[in-house]
Structures are given as C-alpha cells and as structure tokens.
Design an enzyme around this catalytic site. Sequence first.
Site, PDB file in Angstrom:
ATOM      1  N   ARG A 106      12.105  -2.134  10.437  1.00 18.22           N
ATOM      2  CA  ARG A 106      11.069  -1.652  11.349  1.00 18.22           C
ATOM      3  C   ARG A 106      10.934  -2.595  12.539  1.00 18.22           C
ATOM      4  NH1 ARG A 106       5.793   0.118   7.939  1.00 18.22           N
ATOM      5  NH2 ARG A 106       4.812  -1.121   9.566  1.00 18.22           N
ATOM      6  N   ARG A 145       0.356  -9.052  13.437  1.00 17.08           N
ATOM      7  CA  ARG A 145      -0.274  -8.007  12.613  1.00 17.08           C
ATOM      8  C   ARG A 145      -1.233  -8.610  11.592  1.00 17.08           C
ATOM      9  NH1 ARG A 145       4.846  -5.416  10.349  1.00 17.08           N
ATOM     10  NH2 ARG A 145       3.467  -4.065   9.153  1.00 17.08           N
ATOM     11  N   ARG A 152      11.868  -6.121   4.179  1.00 13.82           N
ATOM     12  CA  ARG A 152      11.757  -4.652   4.086  1.00 13.82           C
ATOM     13  C   ARG A 152      12.854  -3.954   4.903  1.00 13.82           C
ATOM     14  NH1 ARG A 152       6.202  -1.893   5.245  1.00 13.82           N
ATOM     15  NH2 ARG A 152       6.320  -3.145   7.128  1.00 13.82           N
ATOM     16  N   LYS A 168       0.835  -1.219   0.000  1.00 15.89           N
ATOM     17  CA  LYS A 168       0.000   0.000   0.000  1.00 15.89           C
ATOM     18  C   LYS A 168       0.864   1.262   0.000  1.00 15.89           C
ATOM     19  CE  LYS A 168      -1.879  -0.886   4.016  1.00 15.89           C
ATOM     20  NZ  LYS A 168      -1.171  -2.139   4.358  1.00 15.89           N
ATOM     21  N   ARG A 227      -8.902   1.573   9.629  1.00 13.77           N
ATOM     22  CA  ARG A 227      -8.511   0.180   9.861  1.00 13.77           C
ATOM     23  C   ARG A 227      -9.502  -0.562  10.739  1.00 13.77           C
ATOM     24  NH1 ARG A 227      -2.597   0.670   9.146  1.00 13.77           N
ATOM     25  NH2 ARG A 227      -1.698  -1.308   9.759  1.00 13.77           N
TER      26      ARG A 227
HETATM   27  P1  AP5 Z   1       5.019  -1.545   1.712  1.00 10.04           P
HETATM   28  O1  AP5 Z   1       4.657  -0.686   0.565  1.00 10.04           O
HETATM   29  O2  AP5 Z   1       5.833  -0.962   2.821  1.00 10.04           O
HETATM   30  O3  AP5 Z   1       3.703  -2.281   2.261  1.00 10.04           O
HETATM   31  P2  AP5 Z   1       2.492  -1.745   3.150  1.00 10.04           P
HETATM   32  O4  AP5 Z   1       1.259  -2.382   2.650  1.00 10.04           O
HETATM   33  O5  AP5 Z   1       2.523  -0.244   3.208  1.00 10.04           O
HETATM   34  O6  AP5 Z   1       2.913  -2.400   4.512  1.00 10.04           O
HETATM   35  P3  AP5 Z   1       2.951  -1.839   5.993  1.00 10.04           P
HETATM   36  O7  AP5 Z   1       3.627  -2.891   6.817  1.00 10.04           O
HETATM   37  O8  AP5 Z   1       3.548  -0.457   6.045  1.00 10.04           O
HETATM   38  O9  AP5 Z   1       1.463  -1.779   6.307  1.00 10.04           O
HETATM   39  P4  AP5 Z   1       0.825  -1.750   7.664  1.00 10.04           P
HETATM   40  O10 AP5 Z   1      -0.560  -1.428   7.266  1.00 10.04           O
HETATM   41  O11 AP5 Z   1       0.992  -2.917   8.532  1.00 10.04           O
HETATM   42  O12 AP5 Z   1       1.710  -0.662   8.433  1.00 10.04           O
HETATM   43  P5  AP5 Z   1       1.411   0.808   8.919  1.00 10.04           P
HETATM   44  O13 AP5 Z   1       2.661   1.555   8.772  1.00 10.04           O
HETATM   45  O14 AP5 Z   1       0.178   1.338   8.307  1.00 10.04           O
HETATM   46  O15 AP5 Z   1       5.790  -2.841   1.128  1.00 10.04           O
HETATM   47  C1  AP5 Z   1       6.279  -3.851   1.995  1.00 10.04           C
HETATM   48  C2  AP5 Z   1       7.601  -4.382   1.423  1.00 10.04           C
HETATM   49  O16 AP5 Z   1       7.355  -5.017   0.161  1.00 10.04           O
HETATM   50  C3  AP5 Z   1       8.658  -3.295   1.136  1.00 10.04           C
HETATM   51  O17 AP5 Z   1       9.928  -3.822   1.387  1.00 10.04           O
HETATM   52  C4  AP5 Z   1       8.477  -2.993  -0.366  1.00 10.04           C
HETATM   53  O18 AP5 Z   1       9.684  -2.542  -0.961  1.00 10.04           O
HETATM   54  C5  AP5 Z   1       8.074  -4.365  -0.887  1.00 10.04           C
HETATM   55  N1  AP5 Z   1       7.176  -4.311  -2.040  1.00 10.04           N
HETATM   56  C6  AP5 Z   1       6.135  -3.467  -2.256  1.00 10.04           C
HETATM   57  N2  AP5 Z   1       5.511  -3.766  -3.402  1.00 10.04           N
HETATM   58  C7  AP5 Z   1       6.168  -4.843  -3.923  1.00 10.04           C
HETATM   59  C8  AP5 Z   1       5.987  -5.619  -5.104  1.00 10.04           C
HETATM   60  N3  AP5 Z   1       4.991  -5.363  -5.985  1.00 10.04           N
HETATM   61  N4  AP5 Z   1       6.830  -6.656  -5.318  1.00 10.04           N
HETATM   62  C9  AP5 Z   1       7.830  -6.937  -4.445  1.00 10.04           C
HETATM   63  N5  AP5 Z   1       8.046  -6.216  -3.309  1.00 10.04           N
HETATM   64  C10 AP5 Z   1       7.221  -5.189  -3.046  1.00 10.04           C
HETATM   65  O19 AP5 Z   1       1.082   0.557  10.448  1.00 10.04           O
HETATM   66  C11 AP5 Z   1       2.064   0.161  11.377  1.00 10.04           C
HETATM   67  C12 AP5 Z   1       1.453   0.153  12.777  1.00 10.04           C
HETATM   68  O20 AP5 Z   1       1.013   1.495  13.132  1.00 10.04           O
HETATM   69  C13 AP5 Z   1       0.207  -0.715  12.951  1.00 10.04           C
HETATM   70  O21 AP5 Z   1       0.518  -2.071  13.231  1.00 10.04           O
HETATM   71  C14 AP5 Z   1      -0.488  -0.021  14.135  1.00 10.04           C
HETATM   72  O22 AP5 Z   1       0.134  -0.335  15.342  1.00 10.04           O
HETATM   73  C15 AP5 Z   1      -0.235   1.452  13.841  1.00 10.04           C
HETATM   74  N6  AP5 Z   1      -1.286   2.049  12.986  1.00 10.04           N
HETATM   75  C16 AP5 Z   1      -1.127   2.591  11.759  1.00 10.04           C
HETATM   76  N7  AP5 Z   1      -2.299   3.035  11.276  1.00 10.04           N
HETATM   77  C17 AP5 Z   1      -3.226   2.749  12.225  1.00 10.04           C
HETATM   78  C18 AP5 Z   1      -4.634   2.929  12.288  1.00 10.04           C
HETATM   79  N8  AP5 Z   1      -5.326   3.480  11.298  1.00 10.04           N
HETATM   80  N9  AP5 Z   1      -5.272   2.488  13.418  1.00 10.04           N
HETATM   81  C19 AP5 Z   1      -4.590   1.953  14.436  1.00 10.04           C
HETATM   82  N10 AP5 Z   1      -3.268   1.731  14.434  1.00 10.04           N
HETATM   83  C20 AP5 Z   1      -2.584   2.133  13.327  1.00 10.04           C
END
Ligand code: AP5
Length: 218
Positions: free
Chosen positions: A160, A171, A127, A13, A88
């Site tokens: 991370r 997660r 990552r 995403k 979420r």
């Molecule tokens: P990446 O693009 O980083 O994936 P992502 O879907 O953004 O993954 P996240 O882990 O960031 O999502 P998340 O929703 O768990 O984390 P968030 O930061 O929101 O890609 C992942 C990897 O794959 C990278 O290495 C990339 O290079 C690679 N890649 C991408 N596309 C590819 C492809 N096509 N082919 C090959 N490789 C590829 O949340 C983190 C924490 O924050 C949560 O657990 C929670 O504690 C808190 N939080 C955040 N938002 C909320 C909310 N709304 N409510 C409550 N808690 C929240």
Amino acid sequence: MRLIFLGPPGVGKGTQAQRLSETYKVPKISTGDILREAVHKNTSLGVKAKSFIDAGMLVPDDVVIEIVRERLKEPDCPKGYIMDGFPRTIEQAEALGKMLRETGSVIQQVLNFQLSDEELVRRLSGRRSCPHCQTVYNLAFNPPKQEGVCDQCKSPLVQRSDDEPRTILKRLEVYQRQTRPLISYYEGQKLLTNINAAGSVEDVFKRVISAVQKGKIG
Ligand code: AP5
C-alpha cells in the site's frame, strides 16, 4: 450485529473484521477499502481522497460521512454490519449516531484493538495485499505460498502507498490525535470492549468471538 472496530493502523482490524464477517454473514464496511477502490478507479472521490491517503492524513469528515450514509442504504445492511475504520473522529461518531437514530437503529458494541507501536510498525511494514481480490498477507507472519503472488487469484501483490515508513509514523500520530479520543467517547456510552491484539490471528479471533458472545450480539 452492528459493531465498530476501533484501533490504530496495522492492529489487525481489517483481518479480524473479514473473519467475523464470514462467520456471521454480515458485511464488513471498510471506509479505507472504499476509498482505495475509488483511487484505483480514478473516480472524482478517488482523486479527492488520494492526496490525503498518501500523506497519512484523514480524508475530510464530510466526504467519509457521505460514503457511509450511502453504504448503509444498501440491501445487505439491515441484517447488520461491522464498521472497520469508521468512525475515526468525534465528528464522524456524532454523524453516525444521528444517522442511526433517524432509522431507529443503534451500535451494539465497539471493539477497541490494542497493540504496542513497535508491533504495529512491524505488521504494517510487512503487509502486502492483492489489488484484485483484496486478500491481505504479511511477509513475516502470513506470507503467500508463492512470493509476490496472491494465493487466491494469482494476481501480483502490492504494498500500500501509505505503508511506507514515514507515512506509517504520520498515521500513528494522526490516530493518537484524532481517533484515540473515541475510546473515552464510547466508554462513556458503555459500548467499549478492549481486545488484546497481540498473538496470532487465530488467538485474536478467539478473543473477538468471546467478546461478541459476552456482549450477547453473536
Ligand atoms: P490489517 O488487518 O490490514 O490491519 P488494520 O488494522 O486493518 O490496518 P490498516 O492499516 O488497514 O488500518 P488503517 O485504519 O490505517 O487503514 P484504513 O484502510 O482504514 O493488518 C495489518 C498487517 O498485519 C497485515 O499484513 C496482516 O496480515 C497482519 N496481521 C493482522 N493480524 C495479525 C496478527 N494477529 N499477527 C500477525 N500479523 C497480523 O485507512 C487508510 C486511509 O484511508 C487512512 O489513513 C485515511 O487516509 C483514509 N480513511 C479511511 N477511513 C477513514 C475515515 N473514517 N475517515 C477519514 N479518512 C479515512
């Protein structure tokens, strides 16, 4: 353009939201990035959020809803935005709907990224990111030119804290229980478009552009 990017952790995403944001010149609003920056700066928000993030749990709804309420008041938002990782939970989605109604605005489309659990774990385990300019790499799929160093700003790359194997599984479980119900929620509002997130970043981006153009919001 007012979009939501929905999908499990590691589906890509953030990577796709960044590209779309650069293409359409609208901000990417990532609650994960905002929370991590607060943790990094050790603000009171960061202190509150850290234990939830490190445990792979969601930060409480009232905290993230307030973050988004404030973010949407910033001057770059009226022309549109891509919400990455928010909402979420159903409670967050309801709060967002209410906030937008108050300003006479609506979400135009929700892109739901789909990928197998096996591939999610592979992407998350590899990552690495730059704590300085936030550029994201992957050891297997998109490595930096020089091992451990950011191509853009030459800072040392980090893993991370929540990309450790046990936290990744937590997660994914939290996603199934608390976030997956949003798929039916937005399907019911006729806003959902599924995106196959398998394949290269470029392949997925073509699908994203095509979905946005079909939704007539690009
Ligand atoms: P990446 O693009 O980083 O994936 P992502 O879907 O953004 O993954 P996240 O882990 O960031 O999502 P998340 O929703 O768990 O984390 P968030 O930061 O929101 O890609 C992942 C990897 O794959 C990278 O290495 C990339 O290079 C690679 N890649 C991408 N596309 C590819 C492809 N096509 N082919 C090959 N490789 C590829 O949340 C983190 C924490 O924050 C949560 O657990 C929670 O504690 C808190 N939080 C955040 N938002 C909320 C909310 N709304 N409510 C409550 N808690 C929240």
